[in-house]
Design an enzyme around this catalytic site. Sequence first.
Site, PDB file in Angstrom:
ATOM      1  N   ASN A   7      42.655  40.560  40.047  1.00 37.07           N
ATOM      2  CA  ASN A   7      41.672  40.225  41.082  1.00 37.07           C
ATOM      3  C   ASN A   7      40.498  41.186  40.938  1.00 37.07           C
ATOM      4  OD1 ASN A   7      40.244  39.656  43.381  1.00 37.07           O
ATOM      5  ND2 ASN A   7      41.770  40.488  44.813  1.00 37.07           N
ATOM      6  N   TRP A   8      39.424  40.698  40.334  1.00 38.51           N
ATOM      7  CA  TRP A   8      38.273  41.568  40.063  1.00 38.51           C
ATOM      8  C   TRP A   8      37.442  41.835  41.320  1.00 38.51           C
ATOM      9  CZ3 TRP A   8      35.838  39.378  34.853  1.00 38.51           C
ATOM     10  CH2 TRP A   8      36.753  39.575  33.824  1.00 38.51           C
ATOM     11  N   LYS A   9      37.715  41.104  42.399  1.00 35.45           N
ATOM     12  CA  LYS A   9      36.911  41.212  43.638  1.00 35.45           C
ATOM     13  C   LYS A   9      35.423  41.053  43.295  1.00 35.45           C
ATOM     14  CE  LYS A   9      40.663  43.871  45.469  1.00 35.45           C
ATOM     15  NZ  LYS A   9      41.182  44.837  46.403  1.00 35.45           N
ATOM     16  N   HIS A  93      43.388  36.280  50.989  1.00 34.93           N
ATOM     17  CA  HIS A  93      43.425  37.713  50.655  1.00 34.93           C
ATOM     18  C   HIS A  93      43.086  38.546  51.900  1.00 34.93           C
ATOM     19  CE1 HIS A  93      42.349  41.586  48.942  1.00 34.93           C
ATOM     20  NE2 HIS A  93      43.087  41.235  47.912  1.00 34.93           N
ATOM     21  N   GLU A  95      41.283  41.025  52.367  1.00 35.73           N
ATOM     22  CA  GLU A  95      39.864  41.364  52.554  1.00 35.73           C
ATOM     23  C   GLU A  95      39.089  40.182  53.132  1.00 35.73           C
ATOM     24  OE1 GLU A  95      39.249  42.800  48.595  1.00 35.73           O
ATOM     25  OE2 GLU A  95      40.423  44.597  49.072  1.00 35.73           O
ATOM     26  N   GLU A 163      51.210  41.451  49.714  1.00 35.02           N
ATOM     27  CA  GLU A 163      50.295  42.586  49.616  1.00 35.02           C
ATOM     28  C   GLU A 163      50.202  43.274  50.973  1.00 35.02           C
ATOM     29  OE1 GLU A 163      47.331  42.130  46.144  1.00 35.02           O
ATOM     30  OE2 GLU A 163      46.399  41.390  47.946  1.00 35.02           O
ATOM     31  N   GLY A 169      43.646  48.348  47.984  1.00 34.87           N
ATOM     32  CA  GLY A 169      42.254  48.748  47.872  1.00 34.87           C
ATOM     33  C   GLY A 169      42.007  50.250  47.959  1.00 34.87           C
ATOM     34  N   SER A 211      47.701  48.664  45.041  1.00 36.52           N
ATOM     35  CA  SER A 211      47.737  49.936  44.294  1.00 36.52           C
ATOM     36  C   SER A 211      48.682  49.910  43.093  1.00 36.52           C
ATOM     37  CB  SER A 211      48.106  51.102  45.233  1.00 36.52           C
ATOM     38  OG  SER A 211      47.149  51.228  46.263  1.00 36.52           O
ATOM     39  N   GLY A 232      44.200  44.757  41.590  1.00 29.83           N
ATOM     40  CA  GLY A 232      42.774  44.906  41.883  1.00 29.83           C
ATOM     41  C   GLY A 232      42.141  45.952  40.983  1.00 29.83           C
TER      42      GLY A 232
HETATM   43  P1  PGA Z   1      44.342  47.072  44.490  1.00 29.59           P
HETATM   44  O1  PGA Z   1      43.988  45.637  45.078  1.00 29.59           O
HETATM   45  O2  PGA Z   1      45.203  46.883  43.280  1.00 29.59           O
HETATM   46  O3  PGA Z   1      43.029  47.684  44.144  1.00 29.59           O
HETATM   47  O4  PGA Z   1      45.057  47.837  45.591  1.00 29.59           O
HETATM   48  C1  PGA Z   1      44.958  44.628  45.079  1.00 29.59           C
HETATM   49  C2  PGA Z   1      44.363  43.378  45.697  1.00 29.59           C
HETATM   50  O5  PGA Z   1      43.484  43.483  46.557  1.00 29.59           O
HETATM   51  O6  PGA Z   1      44.744  42.259  45.344  1.00 29.59           O
END
Ligand code: PGA
Length: 251
Positions: A7-9, A93, A95, A163, A169, A211, A232
């Site tokens: 997930n590149w966001k 997600h 976010e 998650e 994040g 993470s 991420g």
């Molecule tokens: P992260 O994000 O690996 O940076 O914690 C995971 C995600 O948001 O899918």
Amino acid sequence: MKLIVANWKMNPDSPREAGELAALASRLAKKLRHSKLVLCPPAIYLAPLLKYLSPRLSLGAQNCFSEVAGAHTGEISAPMLRKLGIDYVILGHSERRAGGENDEVVNKKVRLALKEGRKVIVCVGEHERDSHGQYLIELKTQIQNSLAKLGAAGWKNLIIAYEPVWAVGTGAKAADTPAGFLESALFIRRVVTSLVGRRAAFALPILYGGSVEAKNAALFTTVGQADGLLIGRASLNGDEFKKIIKLVDES
Ligand code: PGA
């Protein structure tokens, strides 16, 4: 087959860098034996990255809209993803939920995307982990409401990404433990059993996200028995991502 989802966001900030990351992933994908990669770049990069598709590399969107057509400025639809050849979509997600997307909206999106034949990765996870199991109620509500009325056929294209919000994040406390994941995954299968029955619930892939790094990735897929990972930050770092893929594929 393990699913490794990147997930590149809202990254990277240039098409050149997106191409470089995808080219690296495409080289790595060719060597995979027990896993498959799904790259989920910002929507603007989906079309230019189509050339990297291969049997072990798919593309996914990070979202799509809760209507299939109409005047919805700035949105992309599930039929658009289908017609472009984008097989996967991440929905719900944390976010996006933090930005106001509730379970009802997530449910609408999930149903539309499934109807278009997409493989849907639905994110669920509690905000806080308490020691009395209260967090399981939050998890159960999310699953029951986000995944209501899917129909037996829909479940075949569904993937859950567990998650926990506290693990996701830059503001994350830490990753979950493989044992913590395993416990939550069993709970998720129990809730899903009540929605579609035992067989579908045990066939459902459940990924871990939050993470993930090279030092914990393979522990989630072995000790934690995760069917894959949603990654991420570490998916944007070529060296780290390469290590993760190798460790998970060989584990
Ligand atoms: P992260 O994000 O690996 O940076 O914690 C995971 C995600 O948001 O899918």
